[in-house]
Design a protein around this motif. Sequence first.
Motif, mmCIF file in Angstrom:
data_model
loop_
_atom_site.group_PDB
_atom_site.id
_atom_site.type_symbol
_atom_site.label_atom_id
_atom_site.label_comp_id
_atom_site.label_asym_id
_atom_site.label_seq_id
_atom_site.Cartn_x
_atom_site.Cartn_y
_atom_site.Cartn_z
ATOM 1 N N MET A 131 26.237 78.607 -36.601
ATOM 2 C CA MET A 131 24.861 79.003 -36.893
ATOM 3 C C MET A 131 24.523 80.331 -36.220
ATOM 4 N N SER A 132 25.032 80.528 -35.008
ATOM 5 C CA SER A 132 24.714 81.735 -34.245
ATOM 6 C C SER A 132 25.273 82.981 -34.906
ATOM 7 N N TYR A 133 26.541 82.953 -35.277
ATOM 8 C CA TYR A 133 27.093 84.192 -35.844
ATOM 9 C C TYR A 133 26.604 84.435 -37.269
ATOM 10 N N GLU A 134 26.252 83.362 -38.003
ATOM 11 C CA GLU A 134 25.634 83.592 -39.311
ATOM 12 C C GLU A 134 24.257 84.243 -39.146
ATOM 13 N N PHE A 135 23.480 83.743 -38.181
ATOM 14 C CA PHE A 135 22.163 84.323 -37.932
ATOM 15 C C PHE A 135 22.285 85.768 -37.461
ATOM 16 N N ALA A 136 23.229 86.047 -36.571
ATOM 17 C CA ALA A 136 23.434 87.412 -36.076
ATOM 18 C C ALA A 136 23.847 88.358 -37.205
ATOM 19 N N HIS A 137 24.594 87.832 -38.166
ATOM 20 C CA HIS A 137 25.012 88.657 -39.313
ATOM 21 C C HIS A 137 23.851 88.919 -40.263
ATOM 22 N N ARG A 138 23.066 87.908 -40.566
ATOM 23 C CA ARG A 138 21.997 88.043 -41.546
ATOM 24 C C ARG A 138 20.755 88.732 -40.975
ATOM 25 N N PHE A 139 20.514 88.545 -39.674
ATOM 26 C CA PHE A 139 19.324 89.119 -39.037
ATOM 27 C C PHE A 139 19.741 89.892 -37.779
ATOM 28 N N PRO A 140 20.542 90.932 -37.944
ATOM 29 C CA PRO A 140 21.110 91.628 -36.782
ATOM 30 C C PRO A 140 20.069 92.247 -35.860
ATOM 31 N N HIS A 141 18.907 92.610 -36.408
ATOM 32 C CA HIS A 141 17.864 93.218 -35.582
ATOM 33 C C HIS A 141 17.271 92.236 -34.583
ATOM 34 N N LYS A 142 17.517 90.945 -34.781
ATOM 35 C CA LYS A 142 16.952 89.937 -33.882
ATOM 36 C C LYS A 142 17.911 89.518 -32.758
ATOM 37 N N VAL A 143 19.171 89.877 -32.862
ATOM 38 C CA VAL A 143 20.170 89.404 -31.894
ATOM 39 C C VAL A 143 20.778 90.587 -31.160
ATOM 40 N N ASP A 144 20.593 90.628 -29.832
ATOM 41 C CA ASP A 144 21.129 91.718 -29.020
ATOM 42 C C ASP A 144 22.557 91.448 -28.562
ATOM 43 N N LYS A 145 22.825 90.216 -28.156
ATOM 44 C CA LYS A 145 24.164 89.814 -27.738
ATOM 45 C C LYS A 145 24.401 88.384 -28.193
ATOM 46 N N LEU A 146 25.690 88.025 -28.300
ATOM 47 C CA LEU A 146 26.081 86.752 -28.877
ATOM 48 C C LEU A 146 27.076 86.058 -27.942
ATOM 49 N N ILE A 147 26.873 84.755 -27.721
ATOM 50 C CA ILE A 147 27.807 83.948 -26.934
ATOM 51 C C ILE A 147 28.251 82.769 -27.793
ATOM 52 N N LEU A 148 29.555 82.691 -28.048
ATOM 53 C CA LEU A 148 30.128 81.615 -28.857
ATOM 54 C C LEU A 148 30.935 80.706 -27.945
ATOM 55 N N ILE A 149 30.563 79.439 -27.878
ATOM 56 C CA ILE A 149 31.181 78.478 -26.966
ATOM 57 C C ILE A 149 31.907 77.411 -27.785
ATOM 58 N N ASP A 150 33.258 77.465 -27.763
ATOM 59 C CA ASP A 150 34.057 76.510 -28.544
ATOM 60 C C ASP A 150 33.489 76.401 -29.957
ATOM 61 N N SER A 151 33.360 77.541 -30.593
ATOM 62 C CA SER A 151 32.612 77.651 -31.844
ATOM 63 C C SER A 151 33.402 77.162 -33.055
ATOM 64 N N ALA A 152 32.698 76.505 -33.972
ATOM 65 C CA ALA A 152 33.256 76.234 -35.293
ATOM 66 C C ALA A 152 33.384 77.547 -36.047
ATOM 67 N N GLY A 153 34.359 77.603 -36.947
ATOM 68 C CA GLY A 153 34.562 78.808 -37.744
ATOM 69 C C GLY A 153 35.841 78.717 -38.536
ATOM 70 N N PHE A 154 36.959 78.802 -37.859
ATOM 71 C CA PHE A 154 38.255 78.743 -38.524
ATOM 72 C C PHE A 154 38.647 77.279 -38.774
ATOM 73 N N PHE A 155 39.601 77.096 -39.661
ATOM 74 C CA PHE A 155 39.957 75.739 -40.101
ATOM 75 C C PHE A 155 40.441 74.878 -38.936
ATOM 76 N N PHE A 156 39.907 73.666 -38.867
ATOM 77 C CA PHE A 156 40.397 72.670 -37.921
ATOM 78 C C PHE A 156 40.138 71.287 -38.502
ATOM 79 N N VAL A 157 40.807 70.298 -37.969
ATOM 80 C CA VAL A 157 40.622 68.917 -38.414
ATOM 81 C C VAL A 157 39.701 68.220 -37.424
#
Length: 301
Positions: A131-157
């Motif tokens: 959710m964080s990196y999608e929001f940062a991509h779609r609304f970049p003017h609202k996000v100054d820095k991003l912290i991803l903690i064990d983030s979902a994204g790439f394929f996993f089971v």
Amino acid sequence: MFYAYWNQFTDLLSKERWQLPLQQVKQRHCLPDSRFIDIDGLSVHYRDVGDGPVLLCLHGIFSSLHTWQEWTTQLSDDYRVISLDLPNFGITGPHPDGMRKQLYSDFLNRFTDALGIDHCYLAGNSLGGWMSYEFAHRFPHKVDKLILIDSAGFFFVPPATLIAMGLPLVGWPMSQSPLPRKLVHSMVDSTYAQPQRLDDSIRNRYYDLMHRPGNRRAGAAVVAFIRNNIGFDTSYLPQISQPTLVMWGKQDGWIPPAHATKFEQQLPDCQRIMYHNCGHLPMEELPQQTAQDCRRFLQQP
């Protein structure tokens, strides 16, 4: 005879007598500084603690704002730490739209507008990382820095219980009946490298919130959406310009630690920290160390 018993069974489930009433959930799990705000037809449960630059914190699947309690304590002297129960989870509960494309980034845009937040630092764990990196991509003017903690994204089971919740035939009865307490406790334990750091109050909170009316069906809809879309869209990661810190537990049993390197390779401005003896929830399992690393990153020019 079979149909008579089946009708009694489905009638019992439809009344959802096994669920924990919302008022009881609130009594057990609202915090002294809990707040509520109406957005998208939801009464959104959130905390807003401290002064200074805004740090907005997003939890993972079937979790809640409680996962950020230690970070809030550690960081609210320097930052305005805002955490919330995201739609379809926690005390907030099911979103009227169920689950759809860009639901969470649209919601976060309205949530930040409602709180008068023009820009913020954004931290997300697991599903909240996506959710964080999608929001940062779609609304970049609202996000100054991003912290991803064990983030979902790439394929996993994911764990088998989550997979089952998203299946057409298995997911319905799982969302319409109580889960064994031991099963929920086992799922929570699997997020930690050292489950002895947990106590039953945390395990029982997850159990209660999974039995809040509507949460199981809503969570199953999120799982099904992810399955139907064959995972998460990571194609725009190279377009994210915000400085990003990737945190990962080396003993994460939910999402492979190797994914930390994948994020580092895809994001243009990225730092990575790996934590020994730590699982899927570093901000819970190692709160002081991870909060210090967060502060250090946010203070970098």
